[in-house]
Design a protein around this motif. Structure first.
Motif, PDB file in Angstrom:
ATOM      1  N   CYS A  45     -35.973  18.607  75.789  1.00 18.67           N
ATOM      2  CA  CYS A  45     -36.277  18.330  77.196  1.00 18.67           C
ATOM      3  C   CYS A  45     -35.003  18.076  77.991  1.00 18.67           C
ATOM      4  O   CYS A  45     -34.870  18.531  79.130  1.00 18.67           O
ATOM      5  CB  CYS A  45     -37.205  17.128  77.307  1.00 18.67           C
ATOM      6  N   ARG A  46     -34.077  17.362  77.381  1.00 18.25           N
ATOM      7  CA  ARG A  46     -32.805  17.088  78.047  1.00 18.25           C
ATOM      8  C   ARG A  46     -32.068  18.399  78.314  1.00 18.25           C
ATOM      9  O   ARG A  46     -31.513  18.609  79.385  1.00 18.25           O
ATOM     10  CB  ARG A  46     -31.955  16.148  77.197  1.00 18.25           C
ATOM     11  N   ARG A  47     -32.089  19.277  77.330  1.00 20.73           N
ATOM     12  CA  ARG A  47     -31.435  20.577  77.472  1.00 20.73           C
ATOM     13  C   ARG A  47     -32.062  21.378  78.608  1.00 20.73           C
ATOM     14  O   ARG A  47     -31.362  22.016  79.393  1.00 20.73           O
ATOM     15  CB  ARG A  47     -31.550  21.358  76.161  1.00 20.73           C
ATOM     16  N   THR A  48     -33.383  21.336  78.696  1.00 20.35           N
ATOM     17  CA  THR A  48     -34.078  22.100  79.725  1.00 20.35           C
ATOM     18  C   THR A  48     -33.651  21.654  81.120  1.00 20.35           C
ATOM     19  O   THR A  48     -33.403  22.482  81.997  1.00 20.35           O
ATOM     20  CB  THR A  48     -35.601  21.959  79.557  1.00 20.35           C
ATOM     21  N   LEU A  49     -33.544  20.360  81.341  1.00 21.26           N
ATOM     22  CA  LEU A  49     -33.141  19.861  82.660  1.00 21.26           C
ATOM     23  C   LEU A  49     -31.645  20.039  82.905  1.00 21.26           C
ATOM     24  O   LEU A  49     -31.232  20.399  84.009  1.00 21.26           O
ATOM     25  CB  LEU A  49     -33.529  18.392  82.811  1.00 21.26           C
ATOM     26  N   LEU A  50     -30.834  19.789  81.896  1.00 20.67           N
ATOM     27  CA  LEU A  50     -29.384  19.896  82.073  1.00 20.67           C
ATOM     28  C   LEU A  50     -28.926  21.336  82.289  1.00 20.67           C
ATOM     29  O   LEU A  50     -27.990  21.590  83.044  1.00 20.67           O
ATOM     30  CB  LEU A  50     -28.657  19.321  80.860  1.00 20.67           C
ATOM     31  N   ALA A  51     -29.579  22.277  81.626  1.00 13.40           N
ATOM     32  CA  ALA A  51     -29.125  23.663  81.666  1.00 13.40           C
ATOM     33  C   ALA A  51     -29.750  24.474  82.804  1.00 13.40           C
ATOM     34  O   ALA A  51     -29.376  25.626  83.006  1.00 13.40           O
ATOM     35  CB  ALA A  51     -29.429  24.343  80.337  1.00 13.40           C
ATOM     36  N   HIS A  52     -30.671  23.876  83.539  1.00 14.84           N
ATOM     37  CA  HIS A  52     -31.335  24.628  84.605  1.00 14.84           C
ATOM     38  C   HIS A  52     -30.352  24.952  85.729  1.00 14.84           C
ATOM     39  O   HIS A  52     -29.567  24.106  86.157  1.00 14.84           O
ATOM     40  CB  HIS A  52     -32.507  23.833  85.175  1.00 14.84           C
TER      41      HIS A  52
END
Length: 67
Positions: A45-52
């Motif tokens: 989930c962190r990756r999804t928000l950070l990489a958007h």
């Protein structure tokens, strides 16, 4: 493109977290701390928000071409 409504990996709803996350990061807060405060603990989930990356404004004009 458009903010993912759910995490791609685990399916947790994330769409409602994008605006608070983006606003706080743009205000100068540390992204990791913001995610901790928003209770986003899973790496996926962190990756999804950070990489958007917001590309919708760049892509949108191409969808308006009439034939």
């Amino acid at each position: 493109m458009i903010v993912p409504i759910r995490c791609w990996t685990c399916g947790r709803p994330l769409g409602h977290l994008w605006e608070p996350f983006r606003n706080r990061v743009l205000a100068g807060e540390d992204p990791g701390k913001v995610l901790d405060d928003l209770h986003v603990t899973r790496y996926c989930c962190r990756r999804t928000l950070l990489a958007h990356v917001e590309l919708i404004n760049q892509v949108l004009p191409y969808g308006l071409i009439e034939k």
